[in-house]
Design an enzyme around this catalytic site. Structure first.
Site, PDB file in Angstrom:
ATOM      1  N   LYS A 141       4.734  67.289  19.359  1.00 36.90           N
ATOM      2  CA  LYS A 141       5.717  68.570  19.651  1.00 36.90           C
ATOM      3  C   LYS A 141       5.551  68.650  21.256  1.00 36.90           C
ATOM      4  O   LYS A 141       4.640  68.369  21.969  1.00 36.90           O
ATOM      5  CB  LYS A 141       5.249  69.989  19.176  1.00 36.90           C
ATOM      6  CG  LYS A 141       6.256  71.035  18.860  1.00 36.90           C
ATOM      7  CD  LYS A 141       7.368  70.642  17.751  1.00 36.90           C
ATOM      8  CE  LYS A 141       8.293  71.684  17.607  1.00 36.90           C
ATOM      9  NZ  LYS A 141       9.123  71.343  16.124  1.00 36.90           N
ATOM     10  N   GLY A 182      19.324  83.151  13.000  1.00 31.53           N
ATOM     11  CA  GLY A 182      19.790  82.437  13.914  1.00 31.53           C
ATOM     12  C   GLY A 182      20.756  80.993  13.504  1.00 31.53           C
ATOM     13  O   GLY A 182      21.115  81.465  12.247  1.00 31.53           O
ATOM     14  N   ASN A 183      20.854  80.069  13.833  1.00 31.86           N
ATOM     15  CA  ASN A 183      21.759  79.131  13.603  1.00 31.86           C
ATOM     16  C   ASN A 183      21.483  78.595  12.194  1.00 31.86           C
ATOM     17  O   ASN A 183      22.199  78.445  11.386  1.00 31.86           O
ATOM     18  CB  ASN A 183      21.730  77.934  14.509  1.00 31.86           C
ATOM     19  CG  ASN A 183      22.314  78.160  15.908  1.00 31.86           C
ATOM     20  OD1 ASN A 183      23.346  78.994  16.030  1.00 31.86           O
ATOM     21  ND2 ASN A 183      21.965  77.626  16.863  1.00 31.86           N
ATOM     22  N   VAL A 184      19.933  78.239  11.836  1.00 27.72           N
ATOM     23  CA  VAL A 184      19.938  77.816  10.652  1.00 27.72           C
ATOM     24  C   VAL A 184      20.080  78.993   9.541  1.00 27.72           C
ATOM     25  O   VAL A 184      20.909  78.564   8.415  1.00 27.72           O
ATOM     26  CB  VAL A 184      18.413  77.376  10.605  1.00 27.72           C
ATOM     27  CG1 VAL A 184      17.944  76.941   9.186  1.00 27.72           C
ATOM     28  CG2 VAL A 184      18.297  76.044  11.602  1.00 27.72           C
ATOM     29  N   ALA A 185      19.792  80.067   9.764  1.00 27.09           N
ATOM     30  CA  ALA A 185      19.851  81.263   8.870  1.00 27.09           C
ATOM     31  C   ALA A 185      21.405  81.553   8.505  1.00 27.09           C
ATOM     32  O   ALA A 185      21.621  81.710   7.456  1.00 27.09           O
ATOM     33  CB  ALA A 185      18.974  82.212   9.323  1.00 27.09           C
ATOM     34  N   TYR A 186      22.206  81.558   9.586  1.00 27.65           N
ATOM     35  CA  TYR A 186      23.452  81.779   9.407  1.00 27.65           C
ATOM     36  C   TYR A 186      24.167  80.855   8.470  1.00 27.65           C
ATOM     37  O   TYR A 186      24.947  81.183   7.473  1.00 27.65           O
ATOM     38  CB  TYR A 186      24.166  81.749  10.847  1.00 27.65           C
ATOM     39  CG  TYR A 186      25.667  82.214  10.572  1.00 27.65           C
ATOM     40  CD1 TYR A 186      26.273  83.575  10.446  1.00 27.65           C
ATOM     41  CD2 TYR A 186      26.788  81.089  10.352  1.00 27.65           C
ATOM     42  CE1 TYR A 186      27.673  83.518  10.194  1.00 27.65           C
ATOM     43  CE2 TYR A 186      27.965  81.246  10.219  1.00 27.65           C
ATOM     44  CZ  TYR A 186      28.575  82.761  10.145  1.00 27.65           C
ATOM     45  OH  TYR A 186      29.797  83.015   9.720  1.00 27.65           O
ATOM     46  N   GLY A 206      15.495  86.890   9.886  1.00 22.48           N
ATOM     47  CA  GLY A 206      16.009  86.130  11.053  1.00 22.48           C
ATOM     48  C   GLY A 206      17.452  85.515  11.093  1.00 22.48           C
ATOM     49  O   GLY A 206      17.619  84.856   9.940  1.00 22.48           O
TER      50      GLY A 206
END
Length: 364
Positions: A80, A182-186, A180
């Site tokens: 990472k 964000g892009n993934v959650a949307y 949350g």
């Protein structure tokens, strides 16, 4: 923080500090384990409270990637990068190109991708200096933004967890609290809405809340109230350590399944979920869709092949739930065991090969 003591405790291989005065780059690359192959893990940009906090995050996330890649069946180790800075204010071209040069200097031991606070555009800049980067623009023959694929994997994993908790994997009529947006959650909310789930959502960004409420008819609550919702599934999709002493006893959900990394503040909280009868989908298993997708780029990206492999998240979780049920152990332990056993088998095979080679050379 005693860095070498920490690295020794969890058997890290390498920690690299990257500084470029001209661009303002301050970054840390952590490589945990390369038994299965080169370390793959994203580059995160965040406003850390201290340099020590950034180092700790890099180490913790790198170790998580080792387990994620191993559990996903990838021939990749864990690493990472964290970049210290505000992703909305401090980015510039020179910064990411400088990071690309540092990654190139590792000569293939570490491959990066986007993560929290970074984008496909940022990865394209890294790609100007090195080929050891994934998640770049499709124009370069890549897969682009991995967020939609991550969301698809979380959706499948949630269905597997719901099946374990309730006897079938249908999400129609199920109440899901998404923390949350964000892009993934949307995209996850889009999948859930299409299947008929009822959404309760929160975020620190009001615009993100408004978008999901308008698009999917979700009910919004304050960030702290998300833990108290009378729902079937709690889906943490923001930052980690949200399952902790303060939140555990507030949960009413029978399933925890979300995209956030390091959801358990401590392993003891995984034990507690097990004792409470809550089905926990280990985060590094359920959210592996993105890394599975970008890893496919290393073979020449084929979307159908990548999506088929993402589908295995459902069956992987079924196996983990079965081990947890039959051996009466927490699901996080069952997942860790599968990942560690795979790494140990490959390490043993490699050691045996090297011993054979040594014996042949000594016999000459």
């Amino acid at each position: 923080m005693e860095i070498f003591k920490y690295m020794q405790k969890y058997d890290y291989e390498q920690l690299v500090f990257c500084q470029d005065e001209a661009s303002g780059l301050k970054a840390i690359i952590a490589i945990h384990d390369t038994t299965l192959g080169p370390a793959l893990g994203g580059s995160r940009m965040w406003t850390y409270a201290s340099e020590e906090a950034a180092i700790e995050d890099a180490l913790r996330l790198a170790r998580g990637m080792t387990y994620k890649n191993a559990a996903a069946g990838l021939n990749l180790g864990g690493g990472k990068t964290v970049i210290i800075g505000d992703p909305f204010k401090d980015k510039n071209e020179e910064m990411f190109r400088a990071l690309g040069r540092f990654i190139q200097g590792l000569n293939g031991r570490y491959i990066t991708a986007e993560d929290v606070g970074t984008t496909v555009t940022d990865m394209d800049l890294i790609h100007e200096e090195t080929n050891y980067v994934t998640g770049i623009s499709p124009a370069f023959g890549s897969s682009g933004n991995p967020s939609p694929v991550t969301a698809y994997g979380v959706y499948l994993g949630m269905k597997a967890a719901v099946k374990e908790a309730f006897g079938n994997d249908s999400l129609e009529g199920r109440k899901v609290a998404v923390q949350g947006l964000g892009n993934v959650a949307y995209t996850l909310c889009e999948y859930l809405h299409k299947e008929g789930a009822k959404l309760v959502v929160t975020d620190i960004n009001q615009a993100a809340i408004d978008r999901v409420v308008n698009d999917f008819g979700a009910t919004a609550v304050s960030p702290d109230a998300i833990y108290d919702q009378d729902v079937d599934v709690y889906s943490p999709c923001a930052l980690g350590a949200v399952i902790n002493d303060a939140t555990l006893l507030r949960l009413k959900a029978k399933v925890v399944a979300g995209s956030a990394n390091n959801q358990l503040a401590q392993s003891s909280h995984g034990e507690a979920l097990h004792k409470m009868g809550i089905v926990y989908a280990p985060d590094y298993v359920i959210n592996a869709g993105g890394v599975i997708n970008v890893a496919d780029e290393l073979y020449g990206y084929n979307r159908d092949r990548a999506m088929k492999r993402v589908g295995s998240i459902y069956t992987s979780l079924e196996k983990i739930f079965e081990i947890s049920r039959t051996e009466n152990i927490p699901t996080y332990l069952a997942a860790n065991r599968l990942a560690e056993e795979r790494i140990a088998r490959v390490a043993k095979s490699r050691s045996q090969f090297l011993q054979n080679e040594k014996s042949i050379l000594n016999g000459r």
